[in-house]
Design a protein around this motif. Sequence first.
Motif, PDB file in Angstrom:
ATOM      1  N   LEU A   5       0.852  -1.198   0.000  1.00 27.07           N
ATOM      2  CA  LEU A   5       0.000   0.000   0.000  1.00 27.07           C
ATOM      3  C   LEU A   5       0.880   1.238   0.000  1.00 27.07           C
ATOM      4  O   LEU A   5       1.931   1.257   0.646  1.00 27.07           O
ATOM      5  CB  LEU A   5      -0.906   0.019   1.230  1.00 27.07           C
ATOM      6  CG  LEU A   5      -1.720   1.317   1.349  1.00 27.07           C
ATOM      7  CD1 LEU A   5      -3.177   1.030   1.657  1.00 27.07           C
ATOM      8  CD2 LEU A   5      -1.131   2.275   2.367  1.00 27.07           C
ATOM      9  N   GLY A   7       0.649   5.888  -0.690  1.00 21.08           N
ATOM     10  CA  GLY A   7      -0.139   7.064  -1.059  1.00 21.08           C
ATOM     11  C   GLY A   7       0.760   8.194  -1.514  1.00 21.08           C
ATOM     12  O   GLY A   7       1.977   8.186  -1.288  1.00 21.08           O
ATOM     13  N   GLN A   9       0.557  12.670  -2.241  1.00 14.40           N
ATOM     14  CA  GLN A   9      -0.250  13.898  -2.129  1.00 14.40           C
ATOM     15  C   GLN A   9      -0.685  14.381  -3.514  1.00 14.40           C
ATOM     16  O   GLN A   9       0.056  14.203  -4.489  1.00 14.40           O
ATOM     17  CB  GLN A   9       0.598  14.992  -1.490  1.00 14.40           C
ATOM     18  CG  GLN A   9       0.845  14.704  -0.042  1.00 14.40           C
ATOM     19  CD  GLN A   9       0.558  15.915   0.834  1.00 14.40           C
ATOM     20  OE1 GLN A   9      -0.245  16.786   0.504  1.00 14.40           O
ATOM     21  NE2 GLN A   9       1.218  15.946   1.950  1.00 14.40           N
ATOM     22  N   GLY A  21      11.516   7.973  -6.400  1.00 17.20           N
ATOM     23  CA  GLY A  21      11.515   7.514  -5.005  1.00 17.20           C
ATOM     24  C   GLY A  21      10.411   6.506  -4.732  1.00 17.20           C
ATOM     25  O   GLY A  21      10.565   5.623  -3.890  1.00 17.20           O
ATOM     26  N   ALA A  22       9.291   6.616  -5.420  1.00 12.46           N
ATOM     27  CA  ALA A  22       8.156   5.766  -5.069  1.00 12.46           C
ATOM     28  C   ALA A  22       7.431   5.174  -6.277  1.00 12.46           C
ATOM     29  O   ALA A  22       7.360   3.953  -6.428  1.00 12.46           O
ATOM     30  CB  ALA A  22       7.182   6.571  -4.199  1.00 12.46           C
ATOM     31  N   PHE A  38      -3.233   5.197  -3.420  1.00 11.45           N
ATOM     32  CA  PHE A  38      -4.261   6.242  -3.368  1.00 11.45           C
ATOM     33  C   PHE A  38      -3.644   7.633  -3.397  1.00 11.45           C
ATOM     34  O   PHE A  38      -2.463   7.815  -3.086  1.00 11.45           O
ATOM     35  CB  PHE A  38      -5.141   6.075  -2.117  1.00 11.45           C
ATOM     36  CG  PHE A  38      -4.383   6.250  -0.845  1.00 11.45           C
ATOM     37  CD1 PHE A  38      -3.707   5.197  -0.259  1.00 11.45           C
ATOM     38  CD2 PHE A  38      -4.316   7.498  -0.240  1.00 11.45           C
ATOM     39  CE1 PHE A  38      -2.973   5.373   0.897  1.00 11.45           C
ATOM     40  CE2 PHE A  38      -3.581   7.681   0.916  1.00 11.45           C
ATOM     41  CZ  PHE A  38      -2.918   6.615   1.488  1.00 11.45           C
ATOM     42  N   HIS A  43      -4.757  14.440   3.267  1.00  7.61           N
ATOM     43  CA  HIS A  43      -3.475  14.940   3.767  1.00  7.61           C
ATOM     44  C   HIS A  43      -3.159  16.338   3.253  1.00  7.61           C
ATOM     45  O   HIS A  43      -2.250  16.990   3.755  1.00  7.61           O
ATOM     46  CB  HIS A  43      -2.327  14.018   3.355  1.00  7.61           C
ATOM     47  CG  HIS A  43      -2.185  12.809   4.223  1.00  7.61           C
ATOM     48  ND1 HIS A  43      -2.875  11.646   4.011  1.00  7.61           N
ATOM     49  CD2 HIS A  43      -1.438  12.585   5.328  1.00  7.61           C
ATOM     50  CE1 HIS A  43      -2.555  10.757   4.932  1.00  7.61           C
ATOM     51  NE2 HIS A  43      -1.677  11.304   5.750  1.00  7.61           N
ATOM     52  N   ASP A 146      11.983  10.077   3.113  1.00  6.67           N
ATOM     53  CA  ASP A 146      11.338  11.059   3.993  1.00  6.67           C
ATOM     54  C   ASP A 146      10.099  10.515   4.705  1.00  6.67           C
ATOM     55  O   ASP A 146       9.611  11.136   5.649  1.00  6.67           O
ATOM     56  CB  ASP A 146      10.973  12.331   3.196  1.00  6.67           C
ATOM     57  CG  ASP A 146      10.032  12.042   2.039  1.00  6.67           C
ATOM     58  OD1 ASP A 146       9.929  10.866   1.632  1.00  6.67           O
ATOM     59  OD2 ASP A 146       9.392  12.976   1.555  1.00  6.67           O
ATOM     60  N   LYS A 191      15.978  18.178  -0.622  1.00  8.74           N
ATOM     61  CA  LYS A 191      15.178  17.157  -1.294  1.00  8.74           C
ATOM     62  C   LYS A 191      14.321  17.780  -2.396  1.00  8.74           C
ATOM     63  O   LYS A 191      13.814  18.893  -2.216  1.00  8.74           O
ATOM     64  CB  LYS A 191      14.279  16.549  -0.191  1.00  8.74           C
ATOM     65  CG  LYS A 191      13.250  15.584  -0.657  1.00  8.74           C
ATOM     66  CD  LYS A 191      12.323  15.197   0.483  1.00  8.74           C
ATOM     67  CE  LYS A 191      11.138  16.127   0.616  1.00  8.74           C
ATOM     68  NZ  LYS A 191      10.021  15.631   1.421  1.00  8.74           N
TER      69      LYS A 191
HETATM   70  P1  TYM Z   1       4.504  12.740  -0.966  1.00  4.55           P
HETATM   71  O1  TYM Z   1       3.302  13.033  -1.761  1.00  4.55           O
HETATM   72  O2  TYM Z   1       5.324  13.863  -0.444  1.00  4.55           O
HETATM   73  O3  TYM Z   1       5.484  11.828  -1.829  1.00  4.55           O
HETATM   74  C1  TYM Z   1       5.035  10.640  -2.477  1.00  4.55           C
HETATM   75  C2  TYM Z   1       6.134   9.600  -2.441  1.00  4.55           C
HETATM   76  O4  TYM Z   1       7.292  10.078  -3.127  1.00  4.55           O
HETATM   77  C3  TYM Z   1       8.428  10.029  -2.270  1.00  4.55           C
HETATM   78  N1  TYM Z   1       9.240  11.227  -2.559  1.00  4.55           N
HETATM   79  C4  TYM Z   1      10.554  11.177  -2.825  1.00  4.55           C
HETATM   80  N2  TYM Z   1      11.402  10.152  -2.904  1.00  4.55           N
HETATM   81  C5  TYM Z   1      12.694  10.436  -3.198  1.00  4.55           C
HETATM   82  N3  TYM Z   1      13.158  11.699  -3.411  1.00  4.55           N
HETATM   83  C6  TYM Z   1      12.328  12.765  -3.341  1.00  4.55           C
HETATM   84  N4  TYM Z   1      12.783  13.993  -3.555  1.00  4.55           N
HETATM   85  C7  TYM Z   1      10.953  12.532  -3.031  1.00  4.55           C
HETATM   86  N5  TYM Z   1       9.861  13.334  -2.885  1.00  4.55           N
HETATM   87  C8  TYM Z   1       8.826  12.522  -2.603  1.00  4.55           C
HETATM   88  C9  TYM Z   1       7.858  10.080  -0.850  1.00  4.55           C
HETATM   89  O5  TYM Z   1       8.746   9.508   0.072  1.00  4.55           O
HETATM   90  C10 TYM Z   1       6.582   9.276  -1.011  1.00  4.55           C
HETATM   91  O6  TYM Z   1       6.839   7.891  -0.925  1.00  4.55           O
HETATM   92  N6  TYM Z   1       2.588  11.544   3.497  1.00  4.55           N
HETATM   93  C11 TYM Z   1       2.903  11.008   2.181  1.00  4.55           C
HETATM   94  C12 TYM Z   1       1.715  10.421   1.445  1.00  4.55           C
HETATM   95  C13 TYM Z   1       0.996   9.372   2.203  1.00  4.55           C
HETATM   96  C14 TYM Z   1       1.407   8.009   2.388  1.00  4.55           C
HETATM   97  C15 TYM Z   1       0.372   7.417   3.159  1.00  4.55           C
HETATM   98  C16 TYM Z   1       2.513   7.274   1.994  1.00  4.55           C
HETATM   99  C17 TYM Z   1      -0.183   9.543   2.837  1.00  4.55           C
HETATM  100  N7  TYM Z   1      -0.573   8.354   3.425  1.00  4.55           N
HETATM  101  C18 TYM Z   1       0.441   6.059   3.534  1.00  4.55           C
HETATM  102  C19 TYM Z   1       2.583   5.928   2.358  1.00  4.55           C
HETATM  103  C20 TYM Z   1       1.538   5.344   3.136  1.00  4.55           C
HETATM  104  C21 TYM Z   1       3.460  12.157   1.334  1.00  4.55           C
HETATM  105  O7  TYM Z   1       3.218  13.296   1.589  1.00  4.55           O
HETATM  106  O8  TYM Z   1       4.143  11.753   0.223  1.00  4.55           O
END
Ligand code: TYM
Length: 324
Positions: A5, A7, A9, A21-22, A38, A43, A146, A191
């Motif tokens: 799973l 998510g 933003q 990253g993801a 999702f 958030h 992060d 980042k």
């Molecule tokens: P978000 O939207 O900031 O980022 C989404 C995913 O991308 C990764 N990410 C990065 N990886 C490497 N380098 C970067 N510069 C970089 N910027 C973003 C993030 O680590 C993330 O995996 N709170 C979370 C969203 C969320 C979530 C969850 C994630 C809400 N509920 C449940 C996992 C499980 C967020 O703001 O990700």
Amino acid sequence: MSRILSGIQPSGELHIGNYLGAVKNWVELQKKYECIYFIADYHAITGSYEPADLRRRTRQMAVSLLASGLDPAKSTLFVQSMVPEHTELTWIFSSVTPLGELERQTQYKDKSQRQESVSAGLLMYPVLQAADVLLYRADLIPVGEDQVQHLELAREVARRWNAKFHSDFFPEPKPLLTATRRIMGLDGQAKMSKSLGNTIGLLESPEEVWAKLRPAMTDPARVRRTDPGTPEICNIYHLHKAFNDEATVEHVAVQCRTAGWGCLDCKKVLLEGMMRELTPIRERACELEARPGLVTDALAAGAAHAGEIARSTMATVRDTMGLR
Ligand code: TYM
């Protein structure tokens, strides 16, 4: 079988940080596992925002994800607020989450310093994230670096809820990281992140990407074209590793160390590698923009499936806790 799973933003278009990253990993994982993904719109409301803009960014993110290769026939994709059980479980978890742990979260400390008025929602954000993960009783969470601290909190929440109610209902979720777990922004300082304005968008044209790459930070020791550099300290080199094959990356390293290439030559080769991967994604995104019904249907089907799992989890949670 493990359940995956994650998510993201609704920041509009994906950028190469959250892609590498993801999301690129999400696409790989759907070949082997049951995957639930999702768009985390709950958030995205902890600060000020325009409702119409949020709706537009959510939609754009859905297009970016599908264009990157998420396949609704293989994975579940939905918008978080389409499954309101996420918020019910958040309230429930708030009563087993220590306040001190929330105050210690790095993202909370950073973001609250940057805002004049801090909402309780910003503090509660990791509790919502714990609910996101545990609502589906997922074991593996593919994220960038992060998010690791937030997932540690989710593990703690699972442990505390299980202990309080003498249960083993919630598994402890584990983060799944890639080699590109922390992509730096074009400034080479922080980042890559939309809020810092140092991104390259996944759907940008070669001209737009070049306009950003050209002035991007490289090894500061390379002042003149003839100055040799150290690839390992250069962000551009790390991006080569993400977009080019090993032989090219090795060649880049040699050219940098011997000043065979100038930084602009190096960036041109990076642009080619990036565009090889990103052009098909941009083309798929254009096709999807032209067929909005496809996106709407994929999200509705995803929400229906996620909703079933969520309602079943909540029935057990309420029953265990003596609610109703
Ligand atoms: P978000 O939207 O900031 O980022 C989404 C995913 O991308 C990764 N990410 C990065 N990886 C490497 N380098 C970067 N510069 C970089 N910027 C973003 C993030 O680590 C993330 O995996 N709170 C979370 C969203 C969320 C979530 C969850 C994630 C809400 N509920 C449940 C996992 C499980 C967020 O703001 O990700």
